[in-house]
Design a protein around this motif. Structure first.
Motif, PDB file in Angstrom:
ATOM      1  N   ILE A 145       0.822  -1.227   0.000  1.00  0.00           N
ATOM      2  CA  ILE A 145       0.000   0.000   0.000  1.00  0.00           C
ATOM      3  C   ILE A 145       0.853   1.274   0.000  1.00  0.00           C
ATOM      4  O   ILE A 145       0.335   2.370   0.004  1.00  0.00           O
ATOM      5  CB  ILE A 145      -1.016   0.034   1.178  1.00  0.00           C
ATOM      6  CG1 ILE A 145      -0.311   0.027   2.543  1.00  0.00           C
ATOM      7  CG2 ILE A 145      -1.980  -1.141   1.081  1.00  0.00           C
ATOM      8  CD1 ILE A 145      -1.272   0.289   3.702  1.00  0.00           C
ATOM      9  N   MET A 146       2.165   1.104  -0.025  1.00  0.00           N
ATOM     10  CA  MET A 146       3.029   2.302  -0.033  1.00  0.00           C
ATOM     11  C   MET A 146       3.111   2.921  -1.428  1.00  0.00           C
ATOM     12  O   MET A 146       3.094   2.205  -2.430  1.00  0.00           O
ATOM     13  CB  MET A 146       4.448   1.909   0.374  1.00  0.00           C
ATOM     14  CG  MET A 146       4.591   1.526   1.803  1.00  0.00           C
ATOM     15  SD  MET A 146       6.342   1.240   2.072  1.00  0.00           S
ATOM     16  CE  MET A 146       6.276   0.192   3.482  1.00  0.00           C
ATOM     17  N   VAL A 147       3.234   4.243  -1.441  1.00  0.00           N
ATOM     18  CA  VAL A 147       3.447   4.940  -2.717  1.00  0.00           C
ATOM     19  C   VAL A 147       4.807   5.645  -2.703  1.00  0.00           C
ATOM     20  O   VAL A 147       5.709   5.262  -3.430  1.00  0.00           O
ATOM     21  CB  VAL A 147       2.298   5.928  -3.018  1.00  0.00           C
ATOM     22  CG1 VAL A 147       2.615   6.765  -4.253  1.00  0.00           C
ATOM     23  CG2 VAL A 147       1.005   5.161  -3.241  1.00  0.00           C
ATOM     24  N   ASP A 148       4.964   6.698  -1.859  1.00  0.00           N
ATOM     25  CA  ASP A 148       6.250   7.405  -1.882  1.00  0.00           C
ATOM     26  C   ASP A 148       7.220   6.916  -0.806  1.00  0.00           C
ATOM     27  O   ASP A 148       8.406   7.171  -0.873  1.00  0.00           O
ATOM     28  CB  ASP A 148       6.059   8.930  -1.799  1.00  0.00           C
ATOM     29  CG  ASP A 148       5.595   9.378  -0.421  1.00  0.00           C
ATOM     30  OD1 ASP A 148       5.236   8.512   0.402  1.00  0.00           O
ATOM     31  OD2 ASP A 148       5.604  10.596  -0.165  1.00  0.00           O
ATOM     32  N   GLY A 149       6.672   6.248   0.205  1.00  0.00           N
ATOM     33  CA  GLY A 149       7.533   5.669   1.242  1.00  0.00           C
ATOM     34  C   GLY A 149       8.164   6.666   2.186  1.00  0.00           C
ATOM     35  O   GLY A 149       9.099   6.334   2.901  1.00  0.00           O
ATOM     36  N   THR A 150       7.628   7.893   2.234  1.00  0.00           N
ATOM     37  CA  THR A 150       8.278   8.927   3.057  1.00  0.00           C
ATOM     38  C   THR A 150       7.437   9.414   4.224  1.00  0.00           C
ATOM     39  O   THR A 150       7.875  10.263   4.988  1.00  0.00           O
ATOM     40  CB  THR A 150       8.578  10.185   2.218  1.00  0.00           C
ATOM     41  OG1 THR A 150       7.314  10.698   1.763  1.00  0.00           O
ATOM     42  CG2 THR A 150       9.477   9.892   1.062  1.00  0.00           C
ATOM     43  N   GLY A 151       6.203   8.939   4.361  1.00  0.00           N
ATOM     44  CA  GLY A 151       5.316   9.467   5.401  1.00  0.00           C
ATOM     45  C   GLY A 151       4.637  10.751   4.961  1.00  0.00           C
ATOM     46  O   GLY A 151       3.949  11.405   5.753  1.00  0.00           O
ATOM     47  N   MET A 152       4.811  11.166   3.717  1.00  0.00           N
ATOM     48  CA  MET A 152       4.293  12.463   3.248  1.00  0.00           C
ATOM     49  C   MET A 152       2.991  12.333   2.455  1.00  0.00           C
ATOM     50  O   MET A 152       2.125  13.194   2.547  1.00  0.00           O
ATOM     51  CB  MET A 152       5.327  13.137   2.327  1.00  0.00           C
ATOM     52  CG  MET A 152       6.685  13.284   2.913  1.00  0.00           C
ATOM     53  SD  MET A 152       6.793  14.640   4.032  1.00  0.00           S
ATOM     54  CE  MET A 152       7.091  15.961   2.876  1.00  0.00           C
ATOM     55  N   CYS A 153       2.836  11.265   1.667  1.00  0.00           N
ATOM     56  CA  CYS A 153       1.702  11.234   0.731  1.00  0.00           C
ATOM     57  C   CYS A 153       0.408  10.762   1.398  1.00  0.00           C
ATOM     58  O   CYS A 153      -0.684  11.060   0.931  1.00  0.00           O
ATOM     59  CB  CYS A 153       2.018  10.351  -0.476  1.00  0.00           C
ATOM     60  SG  CYS A 153       2.029   8.586  -0.108  1.00  0.00           S
ATOM     61  N   GLY A 154       0.510  10.024   2.484  1.00  0.00           N
ATOM     62  CA  GLY A 154      -0.679   9.568   3.206  1.00  0.00           C
ATOM     63  C   GLY A 154      -1.320   8.317   2.618  1.00  0.00           C
ATOM     64  O   GLY A 154      -2.300   7.810   3.154  1.00  0.00           O
ATOM     65  N   ALA A 155      -0.773   7.803   1.541  1.00  0.00           N
ATOM     66  CA  ALA A 155      -1.388   6.650   0.872  1.00  0.00           C
ATOM     67  C   ALA A 155      -1.417   5.408   1.751  1.00  0.00           C
ATOM     68  O   ALA A 155      -2.340   4.606   1.680  1.00  0.00           O
ATOM     69  CB  ALA A 155      -0.623   6.336  -0.410  1.00  0.00           C
ATOM     70  N   CYS A 156      -0.402   5.268   2.589  1.00  0.00           N
ATOM     71  CA  CYS A 156      -0.274   4.008   3.332  1.00  0.00           C
ATOM     72  C   CYS A 156      -0.917   4.087   4.709  1.00  0.00           C
ATOM     73  O   CYS A 156      -0.599   3.287   5.579  1.00  0.00           O
ATOM     74  CB  CYS A 156       1.193   3.634   3.449  1.00  0.00           C
ATOM     75  SG  CYS A 156       2.097   4.738   4.532  1.00  0.00           S
ATOM     76  N   ARG A 157      -1.843   5.064   4.897  1.00  0.00           N
ATOM     77  CA  ARG A 157      -2.529   5.179   6.183  1.00  0.00           C
ATOM     78  C   ARG A 157      -3.393   3.950   6.390  1.00  0.00           C
ATOM     79  O   ARG A 157      -4.102   3.527   5.467  1.00  0.00           O
ATOM     80  CB  ARG A 157      -3.395   6.448   6.181  1.00  0.00           C
ATOM     81  CG  ARG A 157      -3.702   6.935   7.568  1.00  0.00           C
ATOM     82  CD  ARG A 157      -4.499   8.193   7.518  1.00  0.00           C
ATOM     83  NE  ARG A 157      -5.894   7.884   7.240  1.00  0.00           N
ATOM     84  CZ  ARG A 157      -6.790   8.776   6.858  1.00  0.00           C
ATOM     85  NH1 ARG A 157      -6.448  10.027   6.671  1.00  0.00           N
ATOM     86  NH2 ARG A 157      -8.033   8.415   6.648  1.00  0.00           N
ATOM     87  N   ALA A 190       2.096   2.821   7.084  1.00  0.00           N
ATOM     88  CA  ALA A 190       2.895   1.606   6.850  1.00  0.00           C
ATOM     89  C   ALA A 190       4.378   1.925   6.676  1.00  0.00           C
ATOM     90  O   ALA A 190       5.230   1.200   7.179  1.00  0.00           O
ATOM     91  CB  ALA A 190       2.364   0.857   5.633  1.00  0.00           C
ATOM     92  N   CYS A 191       4.683   3.039   5.988  1.00  0.00           N
ATOM     93  CA  CYS A 191       6.090   3.315   5.663  1.00  0.00           C
ATOM     94  C   CYS A 191       6.892   3.797   6.872  1.00  0.00           C
ATOM     95  O   CYS A 191       8.104   3.615   6.905  1.00  0.00           O
ATOM     96  CB  CYS A 191       6.189   4.296   4.512  1.00  0.00           C
ATOM     97  SG  CYS A 191       5.518   5.924   4.859  1.00  0.00           S
ATOM     98  N   VAL A 192       6.215   4.411   7.833  1.00  0.00           N
ATOM     99  CA  VAL A 192       6.922   4.967   8.985  1.00  0.00           C
ATOM    100  C   VAL A 192       6.777   4.058  10.203  1.00  0.00           C
ATOM    101  O   VAL A 192       7.755   3.741  10.889  1.00  0.00           O
ATOM    102  CB  VAL A 192       6.367   6.382   9.317  1.00  0.00           C
ATOM    103  CG1 VAL A 192       7.033   6.934  10.571  1.00  0.00           C
ATOM    104  CG2 VAL A 192       6.565   7.319   8.145  1.00  0.00           C
TER     105      VAL A 192
HETATM  106 FE1  FES Z   1       3.328   7.763   1.454  1.00  0.00          FE
HETATM  107 FE2  FES Z   1       3.546   6.108   3.529  1.00  0.00          FE
HETATM  108  S1  FES Z   1       3.836   5.672   1.458  1.00  0.00           S
HETATM  109  S2  FES Z   1       2.915   8.160   3.512  1.00  0.00           S
END
Ligand code: FES
Ligand code: NAD
Length: 281
Positions: free
Chosen positions: A222-234, A244-246
């Protein structure tokens, strides 16, 4: 810039690459991921680490060509360079980082699905190095898409391969094989770790919940950018909201709202991810 030391097409459209990245290799642990960016304008691709060699300074990634970015990555050859290779990111797997005293005597089963089979390898390998024997179930569409069988034969106590079409090993889904092991073959596991497509992890979780078998899953898909910024992996884990990424990528499967996570996955995904979701359905 990060040099591609080794490239191998494992099966059609699934590639393995060893990347020269000494700092990442020095700090990597099983369960963590890297962000790969092929060139200046490329998408960020989060990939779970599939192996690492600290002395050689290399990190192994395995990926499937699904969209433009992974196709660009697959087009590179040994000796070529990748623009960014950031990591290790996320938390190491708590299961494998646990102390030997704590792990000793635990009966652990790993469930690996499709491309998600590769990131299971460093976990089982580290447990083997610690003297902990585990069982591994690999599920894949057919014999022609099976990866890492040889590698797992070296590190797993028992390896159970299942294919959806019955072309090799047990015919059926990983959940069918796990159920058979527990119900007909007398396996009494204390812990399950499942890594693969979301749909697989959801149904493994549903099965193991009915056996009260503690289960850990990796929410890399479910990750997209992997930085905690995009919110996709909430994702909702119990009563808490996590990223998920953080906070992950690994979580207690029985606390995850899989349906919500999969809905968000289809909303946010890049071209790569959308294709992956279509393939799962
Ligand atoms: Fe973008 Fe986690 S992948 S916030
Ligand atoms: P796939 O569709 O071939 O599925 C692999 C196995 O999962 C199947 O053989 C089957 O045994 C099981 N499975 C599938 N649907 C199931 C269901 N409804 N119930 C029970 N079991 C089921 O896998 P693929 O096409 O290689 O998967 C690619 C996916 O793997 C991508 O979406 C990618 O995001 C994901 N992946 C996940 C991780 C991770 O860390 N979790 C890492 C790499 C890749």
């Amino acid at each position: 810039m990060y040099k591609i030391i080794r490239k191998k097409e494992l099966v059609s459209q699934i590639y393995l690459m060893d990347i020269e990245a000494p700092r990442v290799a020095k700090n990597a642990n099983p369960g963590q991921f890297v962000i790969v960016k092929v060139d200046e304008v490329g998408e960020r691709i989060p990939l779970t680490i599939c192996d690492y060699h600290r002395e050689e300074g290399t990190v192994t990634i395995v990926f499937q060509t699904l969209g433009m970015s992974t196709k660009k990555l697959a087009a590179l050859e040994e000796g070529d360079y990748i623009r960014d290779f950031v990591g290790p990111l996320g938390n190491p797997s708590e299961v494998v980082m646990d102390s030997v005293e704590h792990l000793a005597g635990k009966k652990i089963v790993f469930v690996a699905g499709g491309v998600g089979t590769a990131p299971v390898y460093p976990q089982v390998k580290m447990l083997k190095e610690k003297g902990i024997d585990v069982d591994v179930i690999i599920g894949t569409k057919s014999k022609s898409t099976l990866i890492f069988e040889e590698e797992f034969n070296q590190v797993a106590k028992n390896l159970y391969v299942c294919t959806d079409d019955g072309s090799y090993g047990f015919q059926g889904l990983v959940t069918d094989r796990l159920k058979k092991l527990m119900e007909e073959e007398g396996k009494a596991y204390d812990l399950c770790v499942a890594i693969g497509p979301m749909i697989m992890m959801k149904f493994v979780s549903r099965l193991t919940a009915s056996y009260k078998l503690k289960t850990i899953v990796s929410l890399n898909p479910i990750m997209v950018d992997g930085t905690g910024m995009c919110g996709a992996c909430r994702v909702t884990v119990g009563s808490e909201v996590k990223f998920a990424c953080v906070d992950g990528p690994e979580f207690d499967a029985h606390l995850i709202d899989f349906d919500e996570a999969m809905r968000r996955q289809s909303m946010f995904k890049t071209a790569e991810g959308k294709k992956a979701i279509q393939m799962e359905q």
